[in-house]
Design a protein around this motif. Structure first.
Motif, PDB file in Angstrom:
ATOM      1  N   ALA A   4       5.573 -12.982  -3.646  1.00  0.00           N
ATOM      2  CA  ALA A   4       4.496 -12.121  -4.417  1.00  0.00           C
ATOM      3  C   ALA A   4       4.083 -11.748  -2.930  1.00  0.00           C
ATOM      4  N   LEU A   5       3.732 -12.161  -1.729  1.00  0.00           N
ATOM      5  CA  LEU A   5       3.323 -11.739  -0.599  1.00  0.00           C
ATOM      6  C   LEU A   5       4.395 -10.556   0.036  1.00  0.00           C
ATOM      7  N   LEU A  38       1.585   1.951  -1.136  1.00  0.00           N
ATOM      8  CA  LEU A  38       0.780   2.676  -2.261  1.00  0.00           C
ATOM      9  C   LEU A  38      -0.979   2.551  -1.652  1.00  0.00           C
ATOM     10  N   TYR A  39      -1.231   1.630  -1.264  1.00  0.00           N
ATOM     11  CA  TYR A  39      -2.370   1.338  -0.904  1.00  0.00           C
ATOM     12  C   TYR A  39      -2.737   2.060   0.525  1.00  0.00           C
ATOM     13  N   ASP A  40      -1.846   1.963   1.260  1.00  0.00           N
ATOM     14  CA  ASP A  40      -1.900   2.997   2.602  1.00  0.00           C
ATOM     15  C   ASP A  40      -2.057   4.194   2.345  1.00  0.00           C
ATOM     16  N   ARG A  68       1.992  -1.206 -10.290  1.00  0.00           N
ATOM     17  CA  ARG A  68       3.013  -2.221  -9.515  1.00  0.00           C
ATOM     18  C   ARG A  68       2.159  -3.688  -9.306  1.00  0.00           C
ATOM     19  N   ARG A  69       0.980  -3.663  -9.323  1.00  0.00           N
ATOM     20  CA  ARG A  69       0.191  -5.035  -9.175  1.00  0.00           C
ATOM     21  C   ARG A  69       0.458  -5.631 -10.262  1.00  0.00           C
ATOM     22  N   GLU A  70       0.208  -4.849 -11.424  1.00  0.00           N
ATOM     23  CA  GLU A  70       0.147  -5.810 -12.765  1.00  0.00           C
ATOM     24  C   GLU A  70       1.680  -5.810 -13.112  1.00  0.00           C
ATOM     25  N   GLN A 124       3.410  -6.535   0.484  1.00  0.00           N
ATOM     26  CA  GLN A 124       3.827  -5.722   1.533  1.00  0.00           C
ATOM     27  C   GLN A 124       4.588  -4.778   1.583  1.00  0.00           C
ATOM     28  N   THR A 125       5.574  -4.771   0.725  1.00  0.00           N
ATOM     29  CA  THR A 125       6.838  -3.780   0.428  1.00  0.00           C
ATOM     30  C   THR A 125       6.655  -2.824  -0.634  1.00  0.00           C
TER      31      THR A 125
END
Length: 275
Positions: free
Chosen positions: A133-134, A144-146, A116-118, A138-139
């Motif tokens: 981007a921000l 996924l990080y959490d 998702r990041r890439e 957040q969404t």
């Protein structure tokens, strides 16, 4: 009895040596488990720190408008990903291969977060649309990080619980082994005391018989004999005493015979003089 006591002492020494060796091995296992749990905690802590650094660089990338800075951040994130994977491998190895399902889920979430990041956040960020981007951070990547952080917390909890349970099992085993060793030692000491008392009683009885024999001989009963059974010092003393008694009896018999001969000679001489 002496032989039995010697065997008992040998057995007790052997049991004590075996008990010490067993305690040493269990204590070594306790140390190994402690070190394994500590290694897992360190690896998980390192991975968690790397996750936070990756998240911070992701946010910086989303907020940046500098293409050079974005490329630098992307390179750093890729390096951190490699370090993260190494830390996860170390954590799983220290955990002795347990928690494979949890580790597999962590790796799956890490890959999904990277995709998702890439695939979503970086392209928008490279276009200079920092607000969008921000919002994606957040969404889209944030959840996924959490979830990844939550999985790590569960992994850490399971690892700590496993280490604690295993340490407790080892400590119980060590305590039981030591109690068994103490019980065996106490039993050995009790048996040793009983054997020593039996040996002492037998020795006193034989010495008493020897003393009675000496008293009887002193009273004139030269036919009395001390007990000679056995091969220990008391038996050898009895045999020597009997030899001495026999020699004394022979000498007394010889002296009596000599005295009778002299008496007969004097009587003969007296009759001859009288005639």
């Amino acid at each position: 009895f002496a032989a039995a006591l010697g065997v008992l002492v040998t057995v007790m020494i052997t049991l004590a040596a075996l008990g010490l060796e067993r305690d040493r091995r269990i204590e070594a296992s306790v140390v190994a488990v402690s070190e394994s749990g500590l290694a897992t905690s360190r690896a998980v802590g390192t991975a968690s720190e790397i996750l936070e650094r990756m998240r911070a660089r992701t946010v910086l990338h989303a907020a940046s408008k500098d293409a050079v800075e974005m490329r630098r951040l992307e390179d750093e994130i890729r390096k951190l990903q490699s370090q993260f994977d190494d830390a996860v491998d170390r954590a799983e190895g220290a955990y002795e291969g347990r928690g494979r399902a949890r580790v597999a889920r962590i790796r799956e979430l890490r890959r999904a977060w990277a995709e998702r990041r890439e695939g979503e956040l970086f392209p928008v960020s490279r276009q200079g649309n920092d607000a969008a981007a921000l919002a994606l951070a957040q969404t889209r990547t944030g959840p996924l990080y959490d979830e990844l952080v939550a999985e790590f917390a569960h992994f850490q909890e399971e690892s700590n619980r496993f280490t604690t349970d295993r340490l407790e099992d080892l400590r119980r085993t060590l305590a039981g082994a030591r109690q068994t060793s103490l019980s065996l030692t106490a039993a050995g000491i009790a048996v040793g005391v009983i054997l020593a008392a039996m040996i002492l009683q037998a020795l006193v009885r034989r010495l008493t018989e020897l003393a009675r024999t000496a008293e009887a001989i002193a009273g004139g009963a030269l036919d009395s004999r001390a007990p000679e059974a056995g091969n220990d010092e008391v038996a050898r003393l009895g045999r020597a005493f009997n030899r001495m008694t026999e020699e004394l009896a022979r000498r007394l018999a010889a002296e009596a015979e000599h005295a009778r001969d002299e008496a007969a000679s004097r009587e003969t001489l007296a009759r001859t003089v009288a005639h």
